[in-house]
Write an enzyme that holds these catalytic residues in place. Structure first.
Site, short mmCIF file in Angstrom:
data_model
loop_
_atom_site.label_atom_id
_atom_site.label_comp_id
_atom_site.label_asym_id
_atom_site.label_seq_id
_atom_site.Cartn_x
_atom_site.Cartn_y
_atom_site.Cartn_z
N VAL A 169 -10.83 2.44 26.02
CA VAL A 169 -9.68 3.12 26.61
C VAL A 169 -9.75 4.64 26.45
CG1 VAL A 169 -8.15 1.14 26.31
CG2 VAL A 169 -8.24 2.90 24.53
N LYS A 170 -10.79 5.15 25.80
CA LYS A 170 -10.91 6.59 25.59
C LYS A 170 -11.48 7.27 26.84
CE LYS A 170 -9.39 6.63 21.30
NZ LYS A 170 -9.43 5.24 20.83
N ILE A 171 -11.74 8.58 26.73
CA ILE A 171 -12.12 9.38 27.90
C ILE A 171 -13.45 8.91 28.49
CG2 ILE A 171 -12.32 11.72 28.80
CD1 ILE A 171 -9.65 11.04 27.33
#
Length: 383
Positions: free
Chosen positions: A187-189
């Site tokens: 779910v991170k960049i």
């Protein structure tokens, strides 16, 4: 369901991983060093140590800084539990610094007051871990000046922040800190499936972290403590861990890095759409400090009535909108209450938590979906 966050995997990403699967190395090959080099180029750090998670990176960062039994580590109560747990893994004690009501990030004013008190009591922390919530940088210039004044080391938990900058410095450049940690959870960049990295300008710290990530073992001839017995010989010099990043993860990360700037631009564009759509409403956005380019891992908003949050949350979910709350204060977790923390210890963090909600924000969210999310949110808030 419009998810609050998710990975964006391209055919090029898949091809990069398949290429590794068809290669001679699935682990401890050329991709991890290449990924570390790319992270250095991105952040302007001299060294990067890639590992299997940001939690592992936080742990080896603390170990490299000598955190151990009898030491004290401070972090923010508004974060994922790993920001605090990493110190406990080292046998140290944990305490928290209250946050700014506007950003949810560590408050420099609260930190200054707590350091003054700690010095008077003769119990300063060994390490402070400010957390860049939502991808928004903390005021690292002020926090860094305080750390230097009191002789405390700094580890930036920038798990949300790869691709961001503040005051002209890339997050990860460690201008004011000893070490910066990034996360590459889906779910991170950008993602490496699971994974993390620690950056530093200090070759000694990088060497220590690299040792801790791989069982405390070295094969470097110049570092051996016993006579070299041959090409097969290695030494365990520390009690380390198996925290290595695989070649598969690194290959995915290298491919994802090619689109990092695009991802950050999209997230900022969507965040600006949220900000404008909510500008004249009772719902307010949590925004980055002036002079920042946020990576915008999360779009956090504040609701006007904490008592109605659960009802709003459930109605948004029923509308097919996956909202979330980041984060339940760490000091109120049952485990930490067992260590002596209690409600009321960090009132601004507790108030901040009671008002916030996370809205969907990732490259897969469309402008039309943002309009729908805002429309449904305002309906439910006013109900």
């Amino acid at each position: 369901m419009i998810l609050y966050g998710r990975q964006d995997i391209s055919p090029q990403d898949i091809a990069a991983v398949v290429e590794v699967l068809n290669s001679d190395y699935l682990t401890q090959g050329p991709c991890v060093p290449a990924f570390e080099k790319a992270i250095c180029e991105l952040t302007h750090a001299d060294h990067a140590v890639a590992v299997n998670s940001a939690t592992s990176a936080l742990h080896i960062a603390c170990l490299a800084l000598g955190v151990g039994a009898g030491d004290l580590v401070w972090t923010s109560p508004i974060t994922f539990v790993a920001s605090a747990n990493c110190a406990l893994y080292c046998g140290a004690e944990v305490d928290f610094v209250d946050v700014e009501s506007s950003t949810g990030n560590m408050s420099p004013a609260a930190l200054k007051a707590k350091l003054e008190t700690a010095k008077a009591r003769g119990r300063l922390p060994k390490v402070i871990i400010p957390v860049h919530l939502a991808g928004h940088s903390c005021d690292m210039k002020t926090i860094g000046a305080l750390a230097r004044q009191y002789g405390v080391s700094l580890v930036e938990d920038a798990s949300h922040c790869v691709g961001g900058s503040h005051d002209g410095d890339k997050i990860g450049a460690c201008r004011y800190s000893d070490i910066t940690v990034f996360s590459f959870h889906p779910v991170k960049i950008i993602t490496t499936a699971e994974g993390g990295v620690a950056t530093t300008q200090d070759a000694r710290l990088a060497e220590k972290m690299a040792l801790f990530r791989s069982h405390g073992i070295t094969k470097a001839v110049e570092k051996l403590q016993r006579p070299d017995e041959g090409p097969w010989y290695y030494e365990q010099q520390e009690l380390g861990f198996n925290y290595r990043m695989t070649e598969l993860q690194a290959a995915l990360g290298l491919s994802q890095l090619e689109r990092l700037q695009t991802f950050v631009e999209i997230r900022n564009r969507l965040a600006e759409q949220y900000r404008r759509a909510l500008a004249d409403s009772v719902v307010t956005t949590v925004d980055p400090l002036a002079g920042s380019l946020s990576a915008y891992h999360l779009q956090i908003v504040r609701l006007p009535d904490p008592a109605k949050r659960r009802a709003v949350f459930e109605k948004m979910q029923a509308d097919g909108i996956q909202v979330h709350v980041h984060y339940f204060p760490v000091h109120l977790q049952p485990y930490y209450q067992g260590l002596g923390f209690a409600k009321g210890d960090f009132p601004i963090a507790e108030q901040f938590y009671s008002e916030i909600m996370t809205l969907p924000l990732h490259p897969g969210v469309s402008q039309e979906q943002v309009e729908f999310i805002v429309q449904r949110l305002l309906v439910h808030v006013s109900a």
